[in-house]
Motif scaffolding. Structure first.
Motif, PDB file in Angstrom:
ATOM      1  N   SER A  20     106.858  20.169  37.189  1.00  0.00           N
ATOM      2  CA  SER A  20     108.299  20.121  36.970  1.00  0.00           C
ATOM      3  C   SER A  20     108.815  19.466  38.231  1.00  0.00           C
ATOM      4  O   SER A  20     108.207  19.587  39.277  1.00  0.00           O
ATOM      5  CB  SER A  20     108.864  21.522  36.824  1.00  0.00           C
ATOM      6  N   CYS A  21     109.918  18.749  38.095  1.00  0.00           N
ATOM      7  CA  CYS A  21     110.417  17.996  39.238  1.00  0.00           C
ATOM      8  C   CYS A  21     111.685  18.650  39.754  1.00  0.00           C
ATOM      9  O   CYS A  21     112.559  19.017  38.988  1.00  0.00           O
ATOM     10  CB  CYS A  21     110.681  16.547  38.815  1.00  0.00           C
ATOM     11  N   ILE A  22     111.767  18.800  41.063  1.00  0.00           N
ATOM     12  CA  ILE A  22     112.921  19.450  41.687  1.00  0.00           C
ATOM     13  C   ILE A  22     113.925  18.389  42.158  1.00  0.00           C
ATOM     14  O   ILE A  22     114.914  18.707  42.809  1.00  0.00           O
ATOM     15  CB  ILE A  22     112.417  20.369  42.830  1.00  0.00           C
ATOM     16  N   ASN A  23     113.625  17.131  41.857  1.00  0.00           N
ATOM     17  CA  ASN A  23     114.538  16.031  42.197  1.00  0.00           C
ATOM     18  C   ASN A  23     114.835  15.918  43.678  1.00  0.00           C
ATOM     19  O   ASN A  23     115.968  15.635  44.071  1.00  0.00           O
ATOM     20  CB  ASN A  23     115.869  16.231  41.459  1.00  0.00           C
ATOM     21  N   CYS A  24     113.822  16.127  44.481  1.00  0.00           N
ATOM     22  CA  CYS A  24     114.063  16.197  45.925  1.00  0.00           C
ATOM     23  C   CYS A  24     114.050  14.824  46.586  1.00  0.00           C
ATOM     24  O   CYS A  24     114.563  14.644  47.685  1.00  0.00           O
ATOM     25  CB  CYS A  24     113.021  17.081  46.578  1.00  0.00           C
ATOM     26  N   GLY A  25     113.399  13.850  45.954  1.00  0.00           N
ATOM     27  CA  GLY A  25     113.361  12.504  46.529  1.00  0.00           C
ATOM     28  C   GLY A  25     112.282  12.272  47.567  1.00  0.00           C
ATOM     29  O   GLY A  25     112.187  11.181  48.133  1.00  0.00           O
ATOM     30  N   VAL A  26     111.430  13.267  47.798  1.00  0.00           N
ATOM     31  CA  VAL A  26     110.355  13.094  48.782  1.00  0.00           C
ATOM     32  C   VAL A  26     109.468  11.903  48.415  1.00  0.00           C
ATOM     33  O   VAL A  26     109.009  11.146  49.281  1.00  0.00           O
ATOM     34  CB  VAL A  26     109.542  14.406  48.903  1.00  0.00           C
ATOM     35  N   CYS A  27     109.254  11.714  47.110  1.00  0.00           N
ATOM     36  CA  CYS A  27     108.391  10.615  46.671  1.00  0.00           C
ATOM     37  C   CYS A  27     109.088   9.266  46.886  1.00  0.00           C
ATOM     38  O   CYS A  27     108.504   8.335  47.450  1.00  0.00           O
ATOM     39  CB  CYS A  27     107.988  10.800  45.218  1.00  0.00           C
ATOM     40  N   THR A  28     110.335   9.181  46.466  1.00  0.00           N
ATOM     41  CA  THR A  28     111.042   7.904  46.587  1.00  0.00           C
ATOM     42  C   THR A  28     111.241   7.512  48.052  1.00  0.00           C
ATOM     43  O   THR A  28     111.212   6.328  48.396  1.00  0.00           O
ATOM     44  CB  THR A  28     112.397   7.986  45.848  1.00  0.00           C
ATOM     45  N   PRO A  41     110.240   6.580  41.984  1.00  0.00           N
ATOM     46  CA  PRO A  41     109.314   7.522  41.348  1.00  0.00           C
ATOM     47  C   PRO A  41     110.011   8.821  40.919  1.00  0.00           C
ATOM     48  O   PRO A  41     109.646   9.409  39.901  1.00  0.00           O
ATOM     49  CB  PRO A  41     108.250   7.791  42.422  1.00  0.00           C
ATOM     50  N   ARG A  42     111.031   9.225  41.655  1.00  0.00           N
ATOM     51  CA  ARG A  42     111.755  10.446  41.266  1.00  0.00           C
ATOM     52  C   ARG A  42     112.332  10.285  39.863  1.00  0.00           C
ATOM     53  O   ARG A  42     112.281  11.201  39.041  1.00  0.00           O
ATOM     54  CB  ARG A  42     112.880  10.729  42.263  1.00  0.00           C
ATOM     55  N   GLN A  43     112.866   9.101  39.587  1.00  0.00           N
ATOM     56  CA  GLN A  43     113.460   8.902  38.267  1.00  0.00           C
ATOM     57  C   GLN A  43     112.396   8.861  37.173  1.00  0.00           C
ATOM     58  O   GLN A  43     112.622   9.297  36.054  1.00  0.00           O
ATOM     59  CB  GLN A  43     114.304   7.629  38.265  1.00  0.00           C
ATOM     60  N   ILE A  44     111.220   8.353  37.505  1.00  0.00           N
ATOM     61  CA  ILE A  44     110.108   8.372  36.534  1.00  0.00           C
ATOM     62  C   ILE A  44     109.762   9.818  36.189  1.00  0.00           C
ATOM     63  O   ILE A  44     109.630  10.183  35.014  1.00  0.00           O
ATOM     64  CB  ILE A  44     108.856   7.665  37.118  1.00  0.00           C
ATOM     65  N   ALA A  45     109.646  10.647  37.231  1.00  0.00           N
ATOM     66  CA  ALA A  45     109.338  12.065  36.983  1.00  0.00           C
ATOM     67  C   ALA A  45     110.413  12.671  36.091  1.00  0.00           C
ATOM     68  O   ALA A  45     110.112  13.431  35.158  1.00  0.00           O
ATOM     69  CB  ALA A  45     109.232  12.825  38.308  1.00  0.00           C
ATOM     70  N   GLY A  46     111.662  12.315  36.344  1.00  0.00           N
ATOM     71  CA  GLY A  46     112.762  12.844  35.543  1.00  0.00           C
ATOM     72  C   GLY A  46     112.645  12.448  34.079  1.00  0.00           C
ATOM     73  O   GLY A  46     112.799  13.279  33.182  1.00  0.00           O
ATOM     74  N   ARG A  77     102.978  14.839  49.451  1.00  0.00           N
ATOM     75  CA  ARG A  77     103.991  15.795  49.929  1.00  0.00           C
ATOM     76  C   ARG A  77     104.866  16.395  48.850  1.00  0.00           C
ATOM     77  O   ARG A  77     105.766  17.155  49.152  1.00  0.00           O
ATOM     78  CB  ARG A  77     104.884  15.085  50.943  1.00  0.00           C
ATOM     79  N   CYS A  78     104.650  16.038  47.603  1.00  0.00           N
ATOM     80  CA  CYS A  78     105.549  16.538  46.563  1.00  0.00           C
ATOM     81  C   CYS A  78     105.546  18.069  46.558  1.00  0.00           C
ATOM     82  O   CYS A  78     104.490  18.692  46.434  1.00  0.00           O
ATOM     83  CB  CYS A  78     105.125  16.032  45.182  1.00  0.00           C
ATOM     84  N   PRO A  79     106.714  18.685  46.688  1.00  0.00           N
ATOM     85  CA  PRO A  79     106.763  20.147  46.758  1.00  0.00           C
ATOM     86  C   PRO A  79     106.452  20.830  45.434  1.00  0.00           C
ATOM     87  O   PRO A  79     106.338  22.036  45.378  1.00  0.00           O
ATOM     88  CB  PRO A  79     108.203  20.439  47.191  1.00  0.00           C
ATOM     89  N   ARG A  80     106.321  20.048  44.377  1.00  0.00           N
ATOM     90  CA  ARG A  80     105.939  20.627  43.087  1.00  0.00           C
ATOM     91  C   ARG A  80     104.566  20.124  42.642  1.00  0.00           C
ATOM     92  O   ARG A  80     104.203  20.225  41.467  1.00  0.00           O
ATOM     93  CB  ARG A  80     107.001  20.292  42.033  1.00  0.00           C
ATOM     94  N   ASN A  81     103.824  19.565  43.568  1.00  0.00           N
ATOM     95  CA  ASN A  81     102.462  19.097  43.273  1.00  0.00           C
ATOM     96  C   ASN A  81     102.395  18.061  42.148  1.00  0.00           C
ATOM     97  O   ASN A  81     101.442  18.029  41.383  1.00  0.00           O
ATOM     98  CB  ASN A  81     101.544  20.269  42.921  1.00  0.00           C
ATOM     99  N   ASN A  82     103.415  17.229  42.058  1.00  0.00           N
ATOM    100  CA  ASN A  82     103.361  16.144  41.076  1.00  0.00           C
ATOM    101  C   ASN A  82     102.721  14.918  41.716  1.00  0.00           C
ATOM    102  O   ASN A  82     102.587  14.844  42.934  1.00  0.00           O
ATOM    103  CB  ASN A  82     104.773  15.763  40.613  1.00  0.00           C
ATOM    104  N   CYS A  83     102.351  13.956  40.880  1.00  0.00           N
ATOM    105  CA  CYS A  83     101.911  12.672  41.425  1.00  0.00           C
ATOM    106  C   CYS A  83     102.399  11.566  40.494  1.00  0.00           C
ATOM    107  O   CYS A  83     101.807  11.319  39.435  1.00  0.00           O
ATOM    108  CB  CYS A  83     100.391  12.604  41.558  1.00  0.00           C
TER     109      CYS A  83
END
Ligand code: SF4
Ligand code: SF4
Ligand code: SF4
Lengths: 228, 341, 356
Positions: A20-28, A41-46, A77-83
């Motif tokens: 699940s994505c917390i929309n934090c922007g760490v990836c972008t 990438p945040r928007q892709i996760a969304g 670094r994704c805080p929700r373990n996404n990739c």
């Protein structure tokens, strides 16, 4: 017929890559593509999290999924373990299986990669061979590479390489029986099927665009997608 | 009826419970591993929401334990607890044994070890400090400068360090760090009126009545910008200033910022003390590794084991005033239990 | 930089690396552009350190570049990797030494997948059997080739002829290290030192007398981007990422860049040339470019092997400034000679970068 969303979920890599994505922007924030392209990438996760079939299909037909450079920096670094990088790989897979990739400029380039890297793999047993790094298409490789390219035998011999010769060593010739095993692996595991699909959908697109009348005369299309 | 109680931990919760039970006529033994009482408040400088000095709270605690039926055992750790019917036998590393009717665990929290968020460079880059470091410096009356001795012109605060982060195994919100960040930004702005403050947050959790006022005040009067995006990476420039990368998620653009000082707002986690007690007593824990209450609504201070009670931040992150209230309810719960044995 | 903090991180990420008997898996990019690196890796292992390495003519590409540019399915690459393991098994080896960071990432990802999803492993076994009648064991130890050099860095230092020290000033050389994203960003525990402050190269640099430069964009990608480089129109992506790194390291005036990954070595070398051609800009000391070396090449230099045998003439950016600082003797006239000391061709210095 499973929906696209279901098909995504069938890929084990997908399951591992989006919780699940917390929309934090760490990836972008650190994405190698985000600064260069209009890409996040945040928007892709969304979008994949939302699971809206139409939006996902629109994504599969767009340039967006082809911007990622697969560096996987977004995983660390994704805080929700996404990739997102791996989500992208799965989206691209389905885009090619469904033929959606030919609907975008960046997607159409898959034919070039298939014909270049894909055929090098099966012809030489390597992804890259000096033969395919033609300085004409690789000006960035510079004059030294041009010198290497033009004098391959002697340069590689000097480097103790074993260019195109039997035995072991750098750039050795991969023997026919090994190449056959590689081709058989591609045959049984879906590699050939994917190659065929890329060709087939590209031809259909080329025909639609009036750039080819049969699958063996794709030169105009190739020229077009190389420069569009 | 055994009228004695062991309280483990002499922080805000432990002392409040002890003093109420002492008032009721119980004998209370407080076991504290440190030399001083006060727990995490012992080194804190100013407290939200009114910027009062933490020393006043410490003074309150000092007064509270100065009664004959409270005995404090500093520098002492519990090594074993066993149960004989309704009596708990508590042993310490100083070879003392207490036979009591109830045990209260008030071991509090440990500030998150920011070195575990490697991408923030804490312990590696000089000008990266934690909110705890900042309080300590302020409390000791040290000048706040960069390690190069300069007054900072730009300070950034990173929210959620060690909280809401599956990568460090802490999925929960630590509740106090948002408001701590706002408080510290205001304090820094008062100290350096020309400096810019930036808070990088994912959600601003301004749950107290006055917090939103603080937030507004920081924005309007104390040069503080709030950027919605979690800090992704921190590195050091040649001049030892800090470069950070985040996404401003509201505008959807990656941003790179140079700051002189970076403050990591560290969250709360359960320390070894509560882990050890949970092991000894076989207590249930929450998935977040806090001690699980019997019932979150109706028995919030009762552990999964009869006669063992819990109070304060060993249950979940709490502010000081919440901890006070929680401690008072724990005292009533213990009294009720002992009266009905 | 506070060393205590670094040591604390490094202590968390020290993985097991096999001590001997490696099955070697070559890299497509490395053997094309830096063949000497692979040659000297084997030579150092065998002749300097006395190790046993098997160089099997039958192994192939892992197809990683095809996989990451999406023309090779996951199922196919799993089967290709399974074949490499089958060859290793048949040769009686249990430890793999991987010459490429992309491959190393592939092996890590696939082993992780097989652990989490045994059905995928089952499928890979079936596919391999159907295609080749081969069977395989999962390796006991998978190391990137740099892990092995890292492991033996002190032995190499003991035998070293040269140090990473500027012989003119006596000061340590300032070295930028670039790790390559797929080494540890996906699985930090698989890399020495983890993902944020990897130790694999900095450990070598320190052991051989140099200083590591920590610059702001140290962790950023070189910009390979697979399809972003492979397709000519997309190369701006690749270039701009390298440029970002070069601009960020410039103020530190590094003496050299050492790379872990074959691709990164090539890009940081070639893009410096390209940027100079396009913008007239250089990023090293005295308005020169920064030499870029693979760690195997660096190890070979430190051990005293002759630079043109090692293959430094295949780099676009001249490495002579580094050789001079280290006090390495070399004959400039032999740079472009063949095995029999005859000149090989001549250079065409006019590129066409500005028009493409
Ligand atoms: S893998 Fe793709 S999405 Fe992830 S950081 Fe790299 S370029 Fe961005
Ligand atoms: S880092 Fe993870 S949680 Fe944050 S925006 Fe990206 S995918 Fe979502
Ligand atoms: S209180 Fe704020 S900073 Fe602290 S964990 Fe919760 S959201 Fe993050």
């Amino acid at each position: 017929m499973p929906t696209i969303t279901e098909r995504l979920a069938q890929d084990v890599r997908f399951k591992e890559s989006i919780n699940s994505c917390i929309n934090c922007g760490v990836c972008t924030a650190i994405c190698a593509a985000a600064e260069f392209y209009d890409y996040s990438p945040r928007q892709i996760a969304g979008i994949v999290q939302e699971g809206n079939e139409e939006k996902i299909i629109a994504l599969l037909k767009s340039d967006t999924i082809w911007f990622c450079g697969q560096c996987m920096s977004c995983k660390t670094r994704c805080p929700r373990n996404n990739c997102v990088g791996i989500i992208i790989a799965v989206l691209r897979k389905i885009s090619q299986e469904e033929g959606y990739f030919v609907e975008s400029r960046m997607g159409r380039q898959q034919l070039l990669i298939k014909r270049n890297i894909g055929s090098t793999i099966l012809k030489y047993g390597y992804c890259i061979h000096p033969e395919i790094v033609n300085p004409e298409y690789h000006p960035e490789q510079g004059p030294t590479w041009e010198w290497v390219y033009k004098n391959k035998e002697k340069v590689y011999e000097r480097m103790n390489a074993n260019l195109d010769k039997p035995g072991s060593g750098t750039l050795r010739k991969i023997e026919q029986d090994t190449l056959q095993e590689l081709r058989d692996i591609f045959e049984v595991s879906g590699g050939v099927e994917l190659f065929d699909k890329i060709e087939k959908y590209s031809f259909e697109k080329a025909a639609e665009m009036g750039l080819a009348s049969n699958p063996d005369s794709m030169d105009n299309y190739v020229k077009y997608i190389s420069n569009e | 009826m055994n009228k004695s109680i062991v309280v483990i931990g002499a922080g805000v919760a432990g002392i409040e419970v002890a003093s109420i039970l002492a008032d009721m006529g119980y004998n209370v033994f407080i076991i504290e591993k440190n030399k001083n009482i006060g727990g995490n408040v012992a080194f804190w400088h100013h407290l939200f929401p009114n910027n009062r000095s933490a020393a006043e709270v410490r003074e309150y605690m000092n007064q509270k334990i100065k009664v004959p039926n409270i005995t404090l055992f500093p520098n002492t750790e519990v090594t074993d607890i066993s149960q004989k019917k309704n009596v708990y036998v508590v042993r310490t590393n100083k070879d003392a044994t207490f036979e009591v009717g109830a045990v209260l665990i008030a071991t509090g929290f440990t500030p998150f070890d920011a070195r575990r968020k490697e991408e923030y460079g804490y312990g590696i880059y000089d000008n990266v400090i934690t909110s705890v470091d900042l309080e300590k410096k302020l409390e000791r009356g040290e000048n706040i400068t960069t390690t190069q001795g300069m007054a900072p012109k730009r300070i950034a605060f990173v929210h959620c360090v060690g909280s809401r982060d599956a990568k460090v195994g802490h999925t929960y919100c630590s509740k106090v760090c948002c408001i701590t960040g706002v408080k510290q930004a205001i304090e820094m702005s008062k100290m350096f009126p020309d400096a810019e403050m930036y808070c990088f947050y994912m959600d601003l959790r301004m749950h107290g009545l006055e917090y939103e006022r603080f937030y507004k005040d920081a924005q309007e009067n104390y040069n503080t910008q709030f950027i919605r995006g979690r800090v992704s990476e921190v590195s050091e420039n040649k001049d030892k200033s800090i470069q950070l990368k985040a996404e401003d998620t509201l505008s959807g653009l990656p941003l790179k910022m140079k700051v002189d000082l970076l403050v990591l707002l560290v969250g709360m986690e359960q320390g070894k003390d509560s882990d050890k007690l949970c092991d000894i007593l076989h207590l249930h824990k929450t998935p977040e590794n806090f001690i699980q209450p019997q019932d979150p609504h109706l028995q919030g201070n009762v552990s999964s084991r009869q006669g063992v009670f819990i109070a304060g931040t060993c249950i979940q992150p709490m502010t000081i005033n919440e901890t006070m209230q929680n401690a008072r309810s724990a005292a009533l719960e213990i009294n009720h239990y002992l009266l009905h044995l | 930089m506070q060393n205590e903090g670094l040591k604390n991180i490094w202590a968390k990420y020290q993985k097991e690396i096999a001590d001997d008997h490696y099955y070697y898996l070559r890299s497509c990019i490395r053997q094309n552009f830096f063949p000497g690196a692979e040659y000297y890796f084997l030579k150092i292992l065998r002749e300097v350190l006395g190790k046993d390495v098997y160089d099997d003519p039958r192994h192939t590409t892992c197809t990683g570049i095809g996989y990451h540019s999406d023309i090779v399915p996951f199922e196919t690459i799993q089967t290709v990797v399974a074949r490499e393991f089958a060859l290793m098994t048949a040769a009686g080896y249990r430890n793999v030494a991987v010459s490429c960071v992309t491959s190393f990432g592939i092996y890590s990802e696939i082993l992780e997948t097989w652990r989490e999803f045994p059905k995928e492993l089952q499928k890979a076994r079936e596919n391999l059997w159907k295609a080749t009648k081969r069977e395989f064991e999962i390796p006991e130890n998978i190391a990137h080739a740099s892990d092995i050099i890292y492991k033996f860095r002190h032995q190499i230092a003991e035998k070293a002829k040269y140090k990473l020290v500027n012989t003119n000033t006596g000061k340590p050389l300032q070295i930028v290290e670039h790790i390559g994203c797929h080494y540890a960003k996906m699985f930090p525990v698989k890399g020495i030192g983890g993902a944020e402050f990897p130790q694999v190269l900095s450990g070598m640099i320190a052991a051989w007398g140099g200083d590591v430069v920590d610059y702001p964009e140290r962790r950023h990608c070189c910009g390979f981007g697979f399809r972003q480089y492979l397709v000519q129109q997309n190369r701006g992506y690749s270039l701009s990422n390298s440029k970002k790194k070069l601009e960020s390291m410039q103020p530190y005036e590094p003496d050299a860049i050492i790379c872990n990954c074959p691709g990164c070595t090539m890009f940081l070398d070639r893009w410096q040339y390209t940027l100079y051609e396009m913008e007239g800009k250089r990023y090293g000391q005295n308005n020169e470019s920064i030499p870029v070396l693979a760690y195997e090449e660096l190890a070979a230099l430190v051990l005293g092997f002759e630079p043109w045998n090692v293959g430094l003439q295949m780099h676009e950016i001249n490495t002579e400034s580094l050789l001079d600082k280290m006090g390495i003797a070399y004959n400039p006239d032999e740079k472009y000679l063949d095995k029999n000391k005859q000149p090989i061709g001549s250079f065409n210095k006019t590129g066409c970068l500005s028009c493409c």
